[in-house]
Design a protein around this motif. Structure first.
Motif, short mmCIF file in Angstrom:
data_model
loop_
_atom_site.label_atom_id
_atom_site.label_comp_id
_atom_site.label_asym_id
_atom_site.label_seq_id
_atom_site.Cartn_x
_atom_site.Cartn_y
_atom_site.Cartn_z
N CYS A 121 0.79 -1.24 0.00
CA CYS A 121 0.00 0.00 0.00
C CYS A 121 0.83 1.29 0.00
N GLY A 122 2.03 1.24 0.59
CA GLY A 122 2.81 2.48 0.70
C GLY A 122 2.02 3.48 1.52
N SER A 123 2.24 4.76 1.30
CA SER A 123 1.46 5.71 2.10
C SER A 123 0.67 6.69 1.25
N LEU A 124 0.56 6.47 -0.07
CA LEU A 124 -0.25 7.37 -0.90
C LEU A 124 -1.70 7.36 -0.43
N GLN A 125 -2.26 6.15 -0.25
CA GLN A 125 -3.64 6.06 0.23
C GLN A 125 -3.77 6.71 1.60
N LEU A 126 -2.75 6.50 2.45
CA LEU A 126 -2.81 7.07 3.79
C LEU A 126 -2.71 8.59 3.74
N ASP A 127 -1.87 9.12 2.85
CA ASP A 127 -1.78 10.57 2.72
C ASP A 127 -3.11 11.15 2.24
N ILE A 128 -3.75 10.48 1.31
CA ILE A 128 -5.06 10.94 0.83
C ILE A 128 -6.09 10.83 1.95
N THR A 129 -6.00 9.77 2.75
CA THR A 129 -6.87 9.64 3.92
C THR A 129 -6.71 10.82 4.86
N MET A 130 -5.44 11.19 5.12
CA MET A 130 -5.18 12.33 6.01
C MET A 130 -5.80 13.61 5.45
N LEU A 131 -5.67 13.81 4.14
CA LEU A 131 -6.18 15.04 3.54
C LEU A 131 -7.72 15.05 3.51
N LEU A 132 -8.34 13.89 3.33
CA LEU A 132 -9.80 13.83 3.41
C LEU A 132 -10.27 14.21 4.81
N LEU A 133 -9.60 13.68 5.82
CA LEU A 133 -9.97 14.01 7.20
C LEU A 133 -9.73 15.49 7.48
N ALA A 134 -8.59 16.00 7.03
CA ALA A 134 -8.27 17.41 7.26
C ALA A 134 -9.24 18.33 6.53
N ALA A 135 -9.64 17.94 5.32
CA ALA A 135 -10.60 18.75 4.56
C ALA A 135 -11.97 18.74 5.22
N ALA A 136 -12.29 17.65 5.94
CA ALA A 136 -13.54 17.61 6.69
C ALA A 136 -13.48 18.52 7.91
N ALA A 137 -12.25 18.78 8.40
CA ALA A 137 -12.07 19.61 9.59
C ALA A 137 -11.93 21.09 9.27
N GLY A 138 -11.34 21.41 8.11
CA GLY A 138 -11.07 22.80 7.76
C GLY A 138 -10.31 22.88 6.46
N GLU A 139 -9.26 23.70 6.41
CA GLU A 139 -8.47 23.87 5.19
C GLU A 139 -7.05 23.36 5.41
N PRO A 140 -6.68 22.22 4.81
CA PRO A 140 -5.31 21.71 4.96
C PRO A 140 -4.32 22.60 4.20
N PHE A 141 -3.11 22.74 4.76
CA PHE A 141 -2.07 23.49 4.06
C PHE A 141 -0.70 22.99 4.51
N GLY A 142 0.32 23.36 3.74
CA GLY A 142 1.69 23.00 4.08
C GLY A 142 2.58 24.22 4.01
N TRP A 143 3.89 23.98 4.13
CA TRP A 143 4.89 25.05 4.10
C TRP A 143 5.90 24.75 3.01
N ALA A 144 6.17 25.75 2.17
CA ALA A 144 7.13 25.56 1.08
C ALA A 144 8.51 25.17 1.60
N GLY A 145 8.86 25.67 2.79
CA GLY A 145 10.19 25.41 3.34
C GLY A 145 10.29 24.20 4.22
N GLN A 146 9.22 23.42 4.35
CA GLN A 146 9.25 22.25 5.23
C GLN A 146 8.82 21.00 4.46
N GLN A 147 9.66 19.98 4.49
CA GLN A 147 9.41 18.71 3.80
C GLN A 147 8.96 18.95 2.35
N ASP A 148 9.68 19.87 1.69
CA ASP A 148 9.47 20.17 0.27
C ASP A 148 8.03 20.56 -0.05
#
Length: 392
Positions: A121-148
């Motif tokens: 499975c790797g973690s692609l499905q898991l990353d999408i799972t995280m984003l679905l949960l985060a999108a249900a909670a609010g607005e997911p975002f990242g940082w250009a300078g952190q973990q690419d």
């Protein structure tokens, strides 16, 4: 710049009165996993280079569009923490150890493995799972300078980083801190999801709404005195000349005497405390002692989520000894903005040390919030929904 918080390991575990618990009841958790698997399959079939799947702007658009297909219970369960603890644990996300593969040696490897078709499975499905949960909670975002610039960060012990104050450390106490306290656009809420934690390593959580400070101490800490610098995950060369002093504490206007409205911005490991006078340092040290006193230490299990109100609670991690054999603790982290909770106007003059956010999701619709009096009653325990739908 070192926290005065002692590195004791006997911090008290959470009790039923310490932290809120919720559950993804029935098929809600499985519905999230099933939708993530469907999106992952579509993504890998439509992307020429699978390694670029997570960077494809079409993926956040698809996640945002499909998040509305999830059961209503998912959004209800992913609402912000509602009690004075400033955090809650969400259970019920299906996850098996065999599907995630070995813990990667660092976040870069985790990113590569997430779209490697040669791995289980790797973690692609898991990353999408995280984003679905985060999108249900609010607005997911990242940082250009952190973990690419990735929207989902992997929190893994990395060789050579054992003693630094970052999520890659292990053998030292990760000092309690506000996530990305240095930046005016920091998350309102942080989501940590446990994939693996065989040694029951505890995540520390302390709420400013449980501390006891005198009014003079609070007034000192409300005064902008020192800046907060970016942590080492963003680099190490930041100009102090442009640093803006920020308050450690503040409250909703007119509620300065109400503990239920107290808010903090706190990262002692990256605050130049030596530049302040003795009165400020003593008030700050008392705040640290109080945050230690009220600290709870949940040890997350696979499939459990920890939601942290980043304006109310600080978090960290107790020391542990990594094995670097593919079985170490592995969390995933997502930053979430809540549109119903804008930042103070005074923060607009901060430059954030040039750090830019990555925000491919459209702003989430604001949640309806209860009147202030009802919210404060709920935080103080008058309303208790434990067990209902309800640095890392």
């Amino acid at each position: 710049m070192k926290s005065v918080l002692s590195e004791r390991k006997a911090l008290h575990p959470p009790s039923i009165d310490d932290i809120e618990h919720r559950e993804l009841h029935g098929t809600a958790g499985q519905a999230v996993r099933d939708l993530a698997a469907e999106i992952a399959l579509t993504t890998t079939h439509s992307t020429v280079n699978a390694s670029e799947s997570l960077a494809d702007p079409a993926l956040p658009a698809q996640i945002a569009a499909r998040a509305g297909d999830l059961p209503a219970a998912v959004r209800a369960t992913l609402r912000p923490p509602a009690t004075a603890a400033g955090a809650c644990i969400v259970r019920g996300l299906p996850l098996s150890d065999s599907e995630i593969g070995p813990t990667p040696p660092d976040w870069q490897t985790a990113a590569l493995w997430s779209t490697d078709p040669g791995r289980a499975c790797g973690s692609l499905q898991l990353d999408i799972t995280m984003l679905l949960l985060a999108a249900a909670a609010g607005e997911p975002f990242g940082w250009a300078g952190q973990q690419d610039g990735r929207l989902v960060n992997n929190i893994i012990p990395a060789a050579g980083h054992e003693v630094e104050q970052s999520g890659a450390s292990s053998t030292v106490l990760l000092s309690p801190h506000t996530e990305d306290a240095f930046h005016p656009l920091r998350a309102n809420m942080l989501m940590l999801v446990c994939l693996r934690n065989p040694d029951s390593v505890g995540t520390t959580v302390s709420s400013v709404r449980r501390v006891r400070l005198t009014r003079p101490q609070q007034d000192i800490l409300r005064t902008p005195t020192l800046p907060i610098l970016p942590d080492v995950s963003y680099g190490s060369s930041f100009e102090r000349a442009d640093a803006v002093s920020v308050p450690t504490l503040w409250s909703e206007p007119g509620h300065e005497d109400d503990p239920g409205s107290l808010t903090l911005r706190f990262d002692p490991a990256y605050t130049p405390l030596g530049d302040a006078g003795p009165e400020f340092r003593e008030a700050y040290a008392q705040l640290e002692r109080e945050l230690e006193r009220v600290c709870v230490v949940p040890a997350l299990r696979p499939g459990e989520l920890l939601l942290i109100d980043n304006d109310v609670a600080v978090h960290g991690r107790v020391p542990f000894t990594p094995r670097y054999d593919g079985t170490d603790r592995w969390l995933k982290r997502v930053n979430i903005r809540l549109p119903e909770r804008p930042r103070r106007a005074a923060e607009s003059r901060e430059n954030g040390y040039g750090q830019q956010i990555v925000a491919p999701f459209a702003p989430a619709p604001p949640r309806q919030t209860a009147p202030a009096r009802e919210v404060r009653e709920e935080r103080n325990g008058a309303v208790d929904d434990r067990g209902s739908i309800g640095h890392t």
